[in-house]
Design a protein around this motif. Structure first.
Motif, short mmCIF file in Angstrom:
data_model
loop_
_atom_site.label_atom_id
_atom_site.label_comp_id
_atom_site.label_asym_id
_atom_site.label_seq_id
_atom_site.Cartn_x
_atom_site.Cartn_y
_atom_site.Cartn_z
N TYR A 167 0.83 -1.20 0.00
CA TYR A 167 0.00 0.00 0.00
C TYR A 167 0.87 1.25 0.00
N SER A 186 -13.12 2.93 -0.12
CA SER A 186 -11.95 2.47 -0.84
C SER A 186 -10.83 3.49 -0.71
N GLY A 188 -8.04 3.46 -2.66
CA GLY A 188 -7.23 3.42 -3.86
C GLY A 188 -7.53 2.17 -4.66
N GLY A 189 -7.13 2.19 -5.91
CA GLY A 189 -7.38 1.04 -6.77
C GLY A 189 -8.33 1.41 -7.90
N TRP A 191 -11.45 1.10 -10.42
CA TRP A 191 -12.83 0.63 -10.38
C TRP A 191 -13.03 -0.45 -11.43
N TRP A 237 -13.93 -2.32 -6.27
CA TRP A 237 -12.66 -1.62 -6.36
C TRP A 237 -11.52 -2.63 -6.31
N CYS A 238 -10.53 -2.41 -7.12
CA CYS A 238 -9.35 -3.27 -7.12
C CYS A 238 -8.55 -3.15 -5.83
N CYS A 239 -7.89 -4.23 -5.52
CA CYS A 239 -6.73 -4.26 -4.62
C CYS A 239 -7.03 -4.33 -3.13
N ASN A 240 -8.29 -4.20 -2.74
CA ASN A 240 -8.69 -4.49 -1.36
C ASN A 240 -8.01 -3.60 -0.32
N TYR A 241 -7.88 -2.31 -0.63
CA TYR A 241 -7.46 -1.32 0.36
C TYR A 241 -8.70 -0.53 0.76
N GLU A 308 -11.54 -10.53 -2.19
CA GLU A 308 -11.29 -9.22 -2.80
C GLU A 308 -12.48 -8.76 -3.62
#
Length: 347
Positions: A167, A186, A188-189, A191, A237-241, A308
């Motif tokens: 991250y 979310s 970041g990441g 859509w 959302w990507c990346c699971n942050y 995710e």
């Protein structure tokens, strides 16, 4: 060069030659608090056992172990207040940023608390089963998130930030509201809209394991929109942050989080033969009729992928397929700049 915390607030720098002495050795603590240094080969065996991963240098792994044991010592007596932001990073072996030669260059922001900003970090580890705060290396980052929730369900901090270890720290994270009411947010990441099972059809005979796992997590968390014989499609959302408040976590009973964790820590997401009566014809076209069950070693794509892709449903109570939301006014999610310098809330 390895940067290691010797005790709260104090940093020392070690070369690979000296990392096993001084601060690093002094901070090797077992759960009972007694000093102990494990043989180098024992540490390395844990790393080598992780299928498909690169084995780090002995010195780096000893640095990782020393770093984590100091963190664990602090976590054993850690209490959360209503003012706290707690960062929960999913870490395998990268306990710090690395250069091309795999040497630590600095301790990452997610690993450092900040008393002034009421930020704490809570780290689980996946390398040393006999050490505290161990989580099996299955299901990727989502398993770590679930473990924190079930461990602290009755004592959750007001605001939590769940991230992977790569991250890129955002300074505005320190200004997230701490009232316990923050909804799934979310951090970041990219859509992703309307992703279907065609993304995984390339897994051939194991492609149905992915749809089956999504459906199993759907049952564990009582998620809507899973229709028998209809291939699920998802927006997320990507990346699971993401950040989330305590109230949102508590909307689900502890039993659901426990059921999700049990699935996530299984060697196969689905136990036994797939429920072929519910799987879509599209995904079943690749199935091997003589092997209608999960193969071991697929959790990156089954439970990891499910946790995710379904995160907005599990944590944010969203439908499977939804439109990209418009950003909320900054002051709905962040403290005012007058209270927290750097906040996007300028009121």
């Amino acid at each position: 060069v390895f940067v290691l915390p010797c005790r709260p607030g104090i940093m020392k720098i070690f070369t690979a030659v000296s990392v096993l002495t001084g601060c690093a050795t002094a901070l090797v603590l077992q759960q009972n608090g007694t000093a102990d240094m494990r043989p180098d080969d024992e540490v390395m065996n844990f790393v080598a056992a992780a299928e498909g991963e690169t084995v780090e240098s002995d010195a780096e792994m000893q640095a990782n172990l020393a770093f984590f044991r100091e963190q664990a010592r602090q976590q054993m007596s850690m209490n959360f207040t209503d003012d706290d932001l707690v960062v929960i990073p999913a870490v395998w072996h990268r306990f710090g940023f690395s250069d091309e030669e795999h040497a630590f260059t600095k301790t990452p922001a997610w690993a450092m608390g900040n008393e002034e900003r009421h930020r704490k970090s809570f780290i689980y580890q996946r390398l040393w089963p006999d050490e505290p705060f161990f989580v099996p290396n299955l299901g990727f980052e989502g398993t770590i998130y679930l473990k924190f929730i079930i461990d602290h369900y009755h004592n959750l901090p007001s605001t939590m930030l769940f991230v992977q270890d790569d991250y890129n720290w955002r300074q505005d994270a320190d200004c997230l509201k701490r009232d316990g009411k923050l909804k799934y947010h979310s951090m970041g990441g990219v859509w992703i809209h309307d992703r279907g099972m065609q993304t995984w059809i390339g897994h051939g005979p194991q492609a149905p394991a992915i749809e089956q796992c999504w459906r199993d997590f759907g049952r564990a968390f009582d998620l809507p929109d899973f229709v028998p014989k209809q291939a699920p499609r998802v927006s997320t959302w990507c990346c699971n942050y993401f950040a989330i408040g305590r109230d949102e976590i508590l909307k689900r009973p502890l039993s659901q989080w426990q059921a999700g964790y049990k699935l996530a820590t299984s060697e196969t997401c689905h136990e036994g033969k797939w429920n072929v009566d519910e799987l879509s014809d599209y995904i079943m076209q690749k199935a091997d009729p003589n092997h209608l069950m999960d193969s071991v070693g697929m959790t990156k794509h089954t439970s990891g992928g499910a946790l995710e892709h379904l995160a907005a449903m599990i944590y944010g109570f969203k439908p499977l397929l939804w439109q990209q939301p418009k950003p909320l006014p900054a002051c709905d999610e962040y403290m005012p700049e007058s209270q927290c310098p750097g906040s996007p809330c300028k009121n």
